[in-house]
Every structure is written in C-alpha cells, then in structure tokens.
Design a protein around this motif. Structure first.
Motif, PDB file in Angstrom:
ATOM      1  N   MET A   1       0.831  -1.186   0.000  1.00  0.00           N
ATOM      2  CA  MET A   1       0.000   0.000   0.000  1.00  0.00           C
ATOM      3  C   MET A   1       0.877   1.251   0.000  1.00  0.00           C
ATOM      4  O   MET A   1       0.456   2.275  -0.519  1.00  0.00           O
ATOM      5  CB  MET A   1      -0.930  -0.008   1.211  1.00  0.00           C
ATOM      6  CG  MET A   1      -1.860   1.179   1.215  1.00  0.00           C
ATOM      7  SD  MET A   1      -3.368   1.081   2.202  1.00  0.00           S
ATOM      8  CE  MET A   1      -2.807   0.901   3.845  1.00  0.00           C
ATOM      9  N   ALA A   2       2.074   1.176   0.525  1.00  0.00           N
ATOM     10  CA  ALA A   2       2.957   2.348   0.589  1.00  0.00           C
ATOM     11  C   ALA A   2       3.264   2.894  -0.799  1.00  0.00           C
ATOM     12  O   ALA A   2       3.270   4.117  -0.999  1.00  0.00           O
ATOM     13  CB  ALA A   2       4.242   1.991   1.332  1.00  0.00           C
ATOM     14  N   ASN A   3       3.502   2.010  -1.759  1.00  0.00           N
ATOM     15  CA  ASN A   3       3.782   2.461  -3.125  1.00  0.00           C
ATOM     16  C   ASN A   3       2.574   3.161  -3.737  1.00  0.00           C
ATOM     17  O   ASN A   3       2.722   4.168  -4.443  1.00  0.00           O
ATOM     18  CB  ASN A   3       4.198   1.288  -4.012  1.00  0.00           C
ATOM     19  CG  ASN A   3       5.564   0.760  -3.663  1.00  0.00           C
ATOM     20  OD1 ASN A   3       6.356   1.425  -3.011  1.00  0.00           O
ATOM     21  ND2 ASN A   3       5.827  -0.456  -4.089  1.00  0.00           N
ATOM     22  N   LEU A   4       1.392   2.629  -3.480  1.00  0.00           N
ATOM     23  CA  LEU A   4       0.162   3.234  -3.987  1.00  0.00           C
ATOM     24  C   LEU A   4      -0.024   4.642  -3.416  1.00  0.00           C
ATOM     25  O   LEU A   4      -0.319   5.584  -4.155  1.00  0.00           O
ATOM     26  CB  LEU A   4      -1.033   2.352  -3.638  1.00  0.00           C
ATOM     27  CG  LEU A   4      -2.405   2.868  -4.048  1.00  0.00           C
ATOM     28  CD1 LEU A   4      -2.529   2.949  -5.561  1.00  0.00           C
ATOM     29  CD2 LEU A   4      -3.485   1.952  -3.475  1.00  0.00           C
ATOM     30  N   ILE A   5       0.171   4.792  -2.127  1.00  0.00           N
ATOM     31  CA  ILE A   5       0.019   6.096  -1.471  1.00  0.00           C
ATOM     32  C   ILE A   5       1.072   7.071  -1.989  1.00  0.00           C
ATOM     33  O   ILE A   5       0.765   8.239  -2.269  1.00  0.00           O
ATOM     34  CB  ILE A   5       0.126   5.955   0.065  1.00  0.00           C
ATOM     35  CG1 ILE A   5      -0.994   5.064   0.595  1.00  0.00           C
ATOM     36  CG2 ILE A   5       0.122   7.313   0.745  1.00  0.00           C
ATOM     37  CD1 ILE A   5      -2.399   5.574   0.348  1.00  0.00           C
ATOM     38  N   GLU A   6       2.291   6.609  -2.136  1.00  0.00           N
ATOM     39  CA  GLU A   6       3.360   7.475  -2.636  1.00  0.00           C
ATOM     40  C   GLU A   6       3.042   7.959  -4.055  1.00  0.00           C
ATOM     41  O   GLU A   6       3.199   9.146  -4.363  1.00  0.00           O
ATOM     42  CB  GLU A   6       4.690   6.733  -2.624  1.00  0.00           C
ATOM     43  CG  GLU A   6       5.865   7.592  -3.084  1.00  0.00           C
ATOM     44  CD  GLU A   6       7.182   6.831  -3.048  1.00  0.00           C
ATOM     45  OE1 GLU A   6       8.140   7.339  -3.657  1.00  0.00           O
ATOM     46  OE2 GLU A   6       7.259   5.762  -2.425  1.00  0.00           O
ATOM     47  N   GLU A   7       2.581   7.072  -4.897  1.00  0.00           N
ATOM     48  CA  GLU A   7       2.237   7.446  -6.271  1.00  0.00           C
ATOM     49  C   GLU A   7       1.048   8.404  -6.285  1.00  0.00           C
ATOM     50  O   GLU A   7       1.013   9.373  -7.045  1.00  0.00           O
ATOM     51  CB  GLU A   7       1.944   6.204  -7.116  1.00  0.00           C
ATOM     52  CG  GLU A   7       1.716   6.494  -8.577  1.00  0.00           C
ATOM     53  CD  GLU A   7       2.900   7.174  -9.258  1.00  0.00           C
ATOM     54  OE1 GLU A   7       2.647   7.955 -10.199  1.00  0.00           O
ATOM     55  OE2 GLU A   7       4.065   6.943  -8.871  1.00  0.00           O
ATOM     56  N   PHE A   8       0.053   8.139  -5.442  1.00  0.00           N
ATOM     57  CA  PHE A   8      -1.104   9.022  -5.324  1.00  0.00           C
ATOM     58  C   PHE A   8      -0.648  10.428  -4.909  1.00  0.00           C
ATOM     59  O   PHE A   8      -1.053  11.424  -5.509  1.00  0.00           O
ATOM     60  CB  PHE A   8      -2.097   8.453  -4.304  1.00  0.00           C
ATOM     61  CG  PHE A   8      -3.268   9.347  -4.033  1.00  0.00           C
ATOM     62  CD1 PHE A   8      -4.322   9.419  -4.917  1.00  0.00           C
ATOM     63  CD2 PHE A   8      -3.309  10.129  -2.882  1.00  0.00           C
ATOM     64  CE1 PHE A   8      -5.410  10.253  -4.672  1.00  0.00           C
ATOM     65  CE2 PHE A   8      -4.374  10.960  -2.623  1.00  0.00           C
ATOM     66  CZ  PHE A   8      -5.434  11.025  -3.521  1.00  0.00           C
ATOM     67  N   ALA A   9       0.196  10.502  -3.900  1.00  0.00           N
ATOM     68  CA  ALA A   9       0.701  11.796  -3.421  1.00  0.00           C
ATOM     69  C   ALA A   9       1.465  12.515  -4.522  1.00  0.00           C
ATOM     70  O   ALA A   9       1.292  13.732  -4.723  1.00  0.00           O
ATOM     71  CB  ALA A   9       1.593  11.593  -2.198  1.00  0.00           C
ATOM     72  N   ASN A  10       2.298  11.797  -5.259  1.00  0.00           N
ATOM     73  CA  ASN A  10       3.045  12.411  -6.358  1.00  0.00           C
ATOM     74  C   ASN A  10       2.109  12.972  -7.428  1.00  0.00           C
ATOM     75  O   ASN A  10       2.331  14.070  -7.946  1.00  0.00           O
ATOM     76  CB  ASN A  10       4.007  11.404  -6.990  1.00  0.00           C
ATOM     77  CG  ASN A  10       5.159  11.044  -6.086  1.00  0.00           C
ATOM     78  OD1 ASN A  10       5.493  11.775  -5.160  1.00  0.00           O
ATOM     79  ND2 ASN A  10       5.754   9.888  -6.337  1.00  0.00           N
ATOM     80  N   GLN A  11       1.067  12.229  -7.753  1.00  0.00           N
ATOM     81  CA  GLN A  11       0.128  12.675  -8.785  1.00  0.00           C
ATOM     82  C   GLN A  11      -0.653  13.910  -8.329  1.00  0.00           C
ATOM     83  O   GLN A  11      -0.835  14.851  -9.106  1.00  0.00           O
ATOM     84  CB  GLN A  11      -0.831  11.544  -9.161  1.00  0.00           C
ATOM     85  CG  GLN A  11      -0.159  10.361  -9.830  1.00  0.00           C
ATOM     86  CD  GLN A  11       0.476  10.729 -11.155  1.00  0.00           C
ATOM     87  OE1 GLN A  11      -0.076  11.476 -11.945  1.00  0.00           O
ATOM     88  NE2 GLN A  11       1.668  10.194 -11.395  1.00  0.00           N
ATOM     89  N   ILE A  12      -1.110  13.916  -7.081  1.00  0.00           N
ATOM     90  CA  ILE A  12      -1.840  15.077  -6.559  1.00  0.00           C
ATOM     91  C   ILE A  12      -0.925  16.301  -6.540  1.00  0.00           C
ATOM     92  O   ILE A  12      -1.319  17.393  -6.954  1.00  0.00           O
ATOM     93  CB  ILE A  12      -2.400  14.795  -5.140  1.00  0.00           C
ATOM     94  CG1 ILE A  12      -3.471  13.701  -5.204  1.00  0.00           C
ATOM     95  CG2 ILE A  12      -2.936  16.059  -4.485  1.00  0.00           C
ATOM     96  CD1 ILE A  12      -4.763  14.102  -5.876  1.00  0.00           C
TER      97      ILE A  12
END
Length: 167
Positions: A1-12
């Motif tokens: 889940m950490a990778n998903l959250i990191e990618e989400f944060a980068n996109q936002i």
C-alpha cells in the motif's frame, strides 16, 4: 500500500503544480463485502481483513489530504468515504429498499456477468450487479451522499457540491 500512497501523493502534487486547486477524492469501498469475497469466506460474511485494508487506505488518504491542505496554498478537497457509504447501505439495506446485499443480480459470486447467465428480476433490490460492482441504485445512493451529505463519516471536510461552489 505504501507504493500506492506514494504514487497518489506524487500525482496530486503534480496536478497542484499544474494549477489544480480543488480535489474530489473517493476512498475504496468495502471490498471485503463484494460477492466474490463473501464467497471466499466460509460463513458468507464480509472478509474483515480485506475491509481493514479499505479502512486503512481511507485513514492514510485523509491524513495526506489534510497535510496537503496545510502545505499548499489554496488546496481544497472533498474526501468521500466509500467504505462508510457501503457499510451504511449494508446496515440499512431494508430502509434503502434493498432485499439482497450479499449476492449479485447478474450471475453468481464466482461468475462474471455475461450472455446467458442468470439475471435477477428486479435489479433495484440488489446492492451488487455482479461479483464486484454495485448496482445503479447503489451507485445513485452513493453519489447523492457524496454530493450533498454533511455527515463527516461520509465526506470531509466538505461534500462535493460545497467543494464545487468554492471560489
């Protein structure tokens, strides 16, 4: 889940840098309660370990959006808790006019909806269309809640209609 959250944060953050200031974000629903997950559970109930992932994802996204709100000037958002909406529907299904919250309208818990599979008589009485997806009536209910509810357990810090009205 950490990778998903990191990618989400980068996109936002990238969207913000490109000029986006308003964000409507939806969390993950109660995926432990979809028919295919219930079929995997020996007693047919929701799979709590899977739902725990949904709840955890919501908590992390909520914290991240709060952080962005204080870090980035003009950043506003509406976070919709689809897990909460789904569980509210499951707990209050009779009030909502539903008769079946466990099985899909089309096919069964192990079969995709395709030509020739069994189809229910009244799809408006079912929470799930197929082994994964909600019916139109369930989706309409969720949309109305996310758009107009003032309840913090469903949307925060504002609902989508209030977010849209902000300058």
């Amino acid at each position: 889940m950490a990778n998903l959250i990191e990618e989400f944060a980068n996109q936002i953050e990238e969207l913000y840098k490109l000029g986006a200031k308003k964000f409507s974000v939806l969390s993950v629903g109660a995926i432990g309660c979809v028919p295919i997950m219930r079929a995997l559970n020996h007693n047919g109930d929701c799979v709590d370990q899977v739902n725990q992932l949904s709840r955890s994802f919501y908590a992390v996204i909520s914290s991240l959006l709060q952080q962005f709100s204080s870090q980035f000037p003009g950043f506003t958002y509406s976070l919709g808790n689809l897990y909460g909406v789904t569980m509210d529907t499951i707990l209050n299904f009779v009030v909502e006019g539903l008769k079946d919250i466990r099985t899909p309208c089309c096919g069964d818990a192990n079969t995709t909806c395709a030509l020739g599979v069994t189809l229910c008589n009244n799809r408006n009485e079912y929470l799930f269309w197929d082994m994964y997806h909600p019916t139109q009536v369930a989706t309409d209910r969720a949309a109305k809640i996310l758009l107009f509810s003032e309840a913090a357990e469903f949307v925060q810090p504002v609902n989508i209609s209030r977010l849209a009205a902000m300058p």
